[in-house]
Write a protein that holds these residues in place. Structure first.
Motif, PDB file in Angstrom:
ATOM      1  N   ALA A 189      38.267  49.428  33.834  1.00 15.84           N
ATOM      2  CA  ALA A 189      39.208  48.313  34.008  1.00 15.84           C
ATOM      3  C   ALA A 189      40.514  48.523  33.256  1.00 15.84           C
ATOM      4  O   ALA A 189      41.526  47.895  33.587  1.00 15.84           O
ATOM      5  N   THR A 190      40.539  49.394  32.258  1.00 15.63           N
ATOM      6  CA  THR A 190      41.747  49.596  31.462  1.00 15.63           C
ATOM      7  C   THR A 190      42.654  50.673  32.051  1.00 15.63           C
ATOM      8  O   THR A 190      43.771  50.857  31.580  1.00 15.63           O
ATOM      9  N   LEU A 191      42.178  51.398  33.060  1.00 16.01           N
ATOM     10  CA  LEU A 191      42.986  52.459  33.664  1.00 16.01           C
ATOM     11  C   LEU A 191      44.066  51.869  34.565  1.00 16.01           C
ATOM     12  O   LEU A 191      43.926  50.743  35.077  1.00 16.01           O
ATOM     13  N   ILE A 250      41.792  41.257  26.480  1.00 16.99           N
ATOM     14  CA  ILE A 250      41.127  39.996  26.809  1.00 16.99           C
ATOM     15  C   ILE A 250      41.986  39.177  27.774  1.00 16.99           C
ATOM     16  O   ILE A 250      41.467  38.571  28.726  1.00 16.99           O
ATOM     17  N   LYS A 251      43.298  39.176  27.543  1.00 16.32           N
ATOM     18  CA  LYS A 251      44.199  38.399  28.392  1.00 16.32           C
ATOM     19  C   LYS A 251      44.206  38.920  29.824  1.00 16.32           C
ATOM     20  O   LYS A 251      44.211  38.149  30.785  1.00 16.32           O
ATOM     21  N   GLU A 252      44.196  40.254  29.980  1.00 21.76           N
ATOM     22  CA  GLU A 252      44.301  40.852  31.312  1.00 21.76           C
ATOM     23  C   GLU A 252      42.968  40.915  32.039  1.00 21.76           C
ATOM     24  O   GLU A 252      42.917  40.769  33.259  1.00 21.76           O
ATOM     25  N   ASN A 253      41.887  41.162  31.288  1.00 17.93           N
ATOM     26  CA  ASN A 253      40.597  41.405  31.931  1.00 17.93           C
ATOM     27  C   ASN A 253      39.549  40.318  31.679  1.00 17.93           C
ATOM     28  O   ASN A 253      38.513  40.315  32.339  1.00 17.93           O
ATOM     29  N   GLY A 254      39.809  39.441  30.699  1.00 15.77           N
ATOM     30  CA  GLY A 254      38.865  38.377  30.408  1.00 15.77           C
ATOM     31  C   GLY A 254      37.807  38.789  29.392  1.00 15.77           C
ATOM     32  O   GLY A 254      37.554  39.983  29.191  1.00 15.77           O
TER      33      GLY A 254
END
Length: 322
Positions: A159-161, A81-85
């Protein structure tokens, strides 16, 4: 006008019909006239889409947790959540909704049509017939909707890659276009086998356990059978059982859907359901197949309940307009 009483009665009728607790050719005082087959398919698809919009964040979380060990990382919800919202939980929503257009429409609509046809041929609809129809229509729906499943998994996890490994899809159309041009048509059915196997098992477990749990809760918790609380409790308990049984297939499907060919050999690391399960178990441990179990369970049980309610409202509205 749609009253609360009519909604409740229609909800009970739809749930009863979905598990064939009543003869599909019979009617009762609380059962509305049968809706036309096109309406059956349309409401199944729309209900599936509405239910999916509710549980998609749980699916995104489940996919990312499932694939974290494959990527050599440790999943953290707060970090994600912190990195991608927060809105990243809705990555791949468009593909997920299109998946329901094909999957829910085919699975639940075809189930009712095949169930009634089987009754016409055999003169009865027993437990064995329900299991066979549930498994067959589930697998068929999975094969038809697999391209959208591949798109959903890829968009949910991209988005997590690491930045160098991301495909950076711009949307569902971009996913479909690039998969077709860069990997070929066959890539749309990568992971189709475990996806179909999972869908067949879900159909079997839902038929085999949902009604039993409704009876159990009605007896021990004094719930009215087919009431909304009764169906909610039964669906979540049934969902727990088939989530435990099917999550290894879900993990296999996810890995096969996102995998890339080895740049040197051109071969894919995962080639089939059993091979994937064996390889993951040997390299990462059996529990790696159960990564993301909690959000996966929330997705399974939550989608069943929310979809039934949505279908009930849609069919009740259609009936009230006649």
């Amino acid at each position: 006008k749609i009253t609360n009483s009519r909604i409740k009665n229609t909800f009970q009728a739809i749930v009863a019909a979905s598990t064939l607790e009543i003869n599909p050719k019979m009617s009762t005082s609380t059962t509305p006239p049968p809706v036309p087959k096109p309406v059956v398919f349309a409401t199944s698809g729309l209900g599936g889409m509405i239910g999916w919009a509710i549980v998609h964040p749980a699916n995104t979380t489940a996919v990312r947790m499932s694939l974290a060990s494959m990527q050599g990382t440790k999943f953290s919800f707060s970090t994600m959540i912190k990195e991608n919202g927060v809105m990243s939980l809705y990555d791949g929503l468009a593909a997920g909704l299109w998946r329901q257009v094909f999957y829910a429409t085919t699975r639940f609509g075809l189930f009712e049509v095949c169930r009634d046809k089987l009754h016409d041929i055999r003169g009865k609809t027993d437990f064995a017939g329900r299991v066979v129809v549930g498994a067959a229509t589930g697998a068929t729906a999975a094969l038809i909707s697999c391209p959208m499943e591949v798109a959903t998994v890829r968009m949910s996890n991209d988005a997590t890659l690491p930045a160098a490994e991301r495909r950076n899809y711009k949307g569902m159309y971009d996913v479909v276009k690039r998969v077709y041009t860069e990997e070929g048509v066959k890539a749309f059915w990568r992971g189709a086998t475990p996806f179909a196997q999972r869908a067949a098992l879900v159909g079997v477990f839902q038929v085999a356990t949902l009604d039993q749990f409704k009876e159990l809760y009605a007896h021990h918790l004094n719930q009215k059978k087919n009431s909304i609380p009764n169906v909610f409790c039964a669906a979540m308990t049934s969902g727990l059982i088939y989530s435990i049984a099917t999550i290894p297939l879900e993990a296999s499907k996810n890995r096969m859907a996102v995998q890339k060919a080895d740049p040197v050999t051109g071969k894919f690391p995962y080639t089939g359901t059993l091979q994937t399960i064996r390889k993951v178990s040997a390299n990462e441990g059996v529990l790696a197949l159960y990564n993301g179990f909690l959000p996966y369970y929330i997705r399974c049980g939550g989608h069943t309940v929310s979809m039934f309610i949505a279908v009930q409202i849609l069919r009740d509205y259609y009936t009230s307009m006649q």
